[in-house]
Design an enzyme around this catalytic site. Structure first.
Site, PDB file in Angstrom:
ATOM      1  CD  GLN A 165      -2.621  -1.245   2.608  1.00  0.00           C
ATOM      2  OE1 GLN A 165      -2.352  -0.497   3.544  1.00  0.00           O
ATOM      3  NE2 GLN A 165      -3.536  -2.200   2.707  1.00  0.00           N
ATOM      4  CG  HIS A 170      -2.699  -1.098   7.882  1.00  0.00           C
ATOM      5  ND1 HIS A 170      -3.233  -1.884   8.867  1.00  0.00           N
ATOM      6  CD2 HIS A 170      -3.361  -1.428   6.748  1.00  0.00           C
ATOM      7  CE1 HIS A 170      -4.180  -2.644   8.363  1.00  0.00           C
ATOM      8  NE2 HIS A 170      -4.266  -2.394   7.063  1.00  0.00           N
ATOM      9  CD  GLU A 220     -13.470   2.900  14.254  1.00  0.00           C
ATOM     10  OE1 GLU A 220     -13.558   1.868  14.940  1.00  0.00           O
ATOM     11  OE2 GLU A 220     -12.657   3.825  14.509  1.00  0.00           O
ATOM     12  CE1 TYR A 231     -11.553   8.893  18.822  1.00  0.00           C
ATOM     13  CE2 TYR A 231      -9.326   9.223  19.648  1.00  0.00           C
ATOM     14  CZ  TYR A 231     -10.585   9.726  19.363  1.00  0.00           C
ATOM     15  OH  TYR A 231     -10.875  11.047  19.617  1.00  0.00           O
ATOM     16  CE1 TYR A 233      -9.741  -7.663   6.245  1.00  0.00           C
ATOM     17  CE2 TYR A 233      -7.538  -7.540   7.211  1.00  0.00           C
ATOM     18  CZ  TYR A 233      -8.596  -6.939   6.554  1.00  0.00           C
ATOM     19  OH  TYR A 233      -8.517  -5.619   6.209  1.00  0.00           O
TER      20      TYR A 233
END
Length: 362
Positions: free
Chosen positions: A87, A154, A235, A245, A256
Site C-alpha cells: 500500500q 497501513h 469509522e 480509539y 479477517y
C-alpha cells in the site's frame, strides 16, 4: 425487535449499512487521468485560499502540477526517493497555509530501513514555479515513523494543517495490531507537530488507531478522521487529545479470519466512533466541505470510498455525526478535494484513474 434495534442505530448515526442515494445532486466531468493517484491539494495564491493550480501524487513516486481549468499538467522534478511496497508509495501532498509567501509543500511516503523494513516519513521542500520546469528544492524530512517494520501495509501518513498553523500526521499501525496500544511507539497514533516537525504535547495526540486515511478540520476547529477497519468496522472519528480509539481491542468489525473483536468501546474506556460501516466501504480520505456551491453539504464530511465505489456524505453537527448520502460512482474513489469555487474533485484509484469534477446538477 431486530427492526427496532436497527432504527435506533440509524438514529444514532451508526447504522450497520447504508443504502445508495438514488439521485445525484451533481454532474460529473472528467478533467484528466493519472496512474495510481493517491492525493491532491490546491495551491494557495496571494490573497486567495485556493487557485486553479493543484498538486497530485502518484503512488509510484511522481508529483504533478495541474491546472484544473485546462487539464494541463507538468511533472514536478526533485521529488525524493520513494519506497514503493504494498500500500506504500508517494502518498499525501499538502501546501503550507502560507505557501504564497514561503512556497513550501509537504509530502509523505515510506522510506527504506534496515533488513527489509520501512516506515512513513513527512518532509517539506520549496516548490519553484515560474522559472522553467516546476521543481522541488531543499527537501528535508521532519518526521519519521518509528519503529520501522517489515511489510507494506497501513502507513496512513495523512497530513492536515490545523487553524493555528501546526500540523497533524496519521501514523498507521502497519498491520502490527498491538503497537497501536503502546504509548512509546508511533504506530497506531495521530501525532501533533510544528510545521518544522517538533512534537507538541508529547509523543502522540491520540492512540488506538488502525489505518487513518482521511483527516480534516471543521470550521469550528474540530479534527475529524476516516479510518479503515478490518472486516467491516470502517469509522469516522472526532479526534480528541489524549483519547484512545480502541484498536485492536475494540472494533465494530471482525478479524479477517472470522474471529470476533469486542465492540464495547466505552466499557473498556475507549472513544466510540461517531459513524461506522459494516460491511466495509473502505474510506480513502475525508474532506470537510467549506464551500458555497453545494450549500446543503457545508460543514459535512465527504468521504471517497474504495470498495463501496462511491462518494459518501456524513452530516456533521458540532461534535455529532450521522450518515446522510451515498452516491454510487461505479469506480474505486481514492481521494476528494474542494476547488477554488467550491466545486468538488475526486480521484479514481488505479492506473488510468480519472480526476472528476463535480458541479451542481442543472
Amino acid at each position: 425487535m431486530q427492526g427496532a434495534a436497527l432504527l435506533v442505530l440509524a438514529a444514532c448515526g451508526i447504522a450497520p449499512s447504508q443504502q445508495a442515494s438514488a439521485k445525484k445532486p451533481f454532474t460529473v466531468s472528467e478533467v484528466t487521468r493519472f496512474d495510481g493517484p493517491w492525493a491532491m491539494d490546491f495551491l494557495p495564491g496571494s490573497g486567495v485560499p485556493k487557485t486553479n493550480m493543484a498538486l497530485v501524487t502518484e503512488k509510484a513516486g511522481k508529483l504533478w502540477l495541474l491546472n484544473v481549468a485546462t487539464g494541463q499538467k507538468q511533472e514536478v522534478a526533485g521529488v525524493p526517493k520513494v519506497h514503493v511496497e504494498g500500500q506504500g508509495g508517494l502518498a499525501d501532498v499538502v501546501a503550507h497555509p502560507a505557501f504564497a509567501g514561503n512556497q513550501r509543500i509537504y509530502l509523505s511516503f515510506p522510506e527504506e530501513g534496515p533488513d527489509g523494513t520501512s516506515g512513513a516519513v513527512v518532509g517539506y521542500g520549496r516548490l519553484i514555479l515560474g522559472t522553467g520546469h516546476p521543481h522541488l528544492e531543499g527537501f528535508k524530512v521532519i518526521w519519521r515513523q518509528e519503529p520501522k517494520v517489515k511489510g507494506g501495509n497501513h502507513y496512513s501518513e495523512r497530513i492536515a494543517f490545523a487553524p493555528d498553523g501546526t500540523l497533524f500526521v496519521s501514523s498507521g499501525e502497519r498491520f502490527q495490531f498491538e503497537p497501536a496500544q503502546d504509548p512509546n511507539v508511533d504506530l497506531g497514533k495521530i501525532i501533533h507537530l510544528t510545521d518544522e516537525g517538533q512534537r507538541i504535547g508529547g509523543r502522540y495526540y491520540s492512540m488506538g488507531h488502525r489505518n487513518v486515511l482521511g483527516t480534516d478540520f471543521a470550521a469550528d476547529g474540530r479534527l475529524w478522521e476516516s479510518e479503515m477497519g478490518p472486516r467491516g468496522g470502517d469509522e469516522v472519528n472526532l479526534i480528541l487529545q489524549g483519547k484512545n480509539y480502541g484498536w485492536p481491542k475494540a472494533s465494530y468489525g471482525s478479524h479477517y479470519d472470522g474471529r470476533d473483536i469486542p465492540d464495547d468501546h466505552k466499557g473498556q474506556g475507549f472513544e466510540e466512533p461517531k459513524v461506522w460501516w459494516n460491511p466495509s466501504i473502505s474510506p480513502g480520505g475525508l474532506l470537510i466541505y467549506k464551500g458555497d456551491l453545494f450549500p446543503k453539504w457545508k460543514g459535512d464530511a465527504l468521504i471517497p470510498a474504495l470498495s463501496a465505489q462511491a462518494l459518501i456524505r456524513v452530516d456533521i453537527n458540532g461534535d455529532q455525526a450521522k450518515k446522510a448520502d451515498q452516491w454510487d460512482l461505479g469506480a474505486r474513489i481514492r481521494a476528494v478535494d474542494e476547488g477554488p469555487k467550491g466545486e468538488v474533485y475526486l480521484l479514481e484509484d488505479g492506473d488510468g484513474g480519472r480526476l472528476l469534477k463535480l458541479t451542481p446538477a442543472g
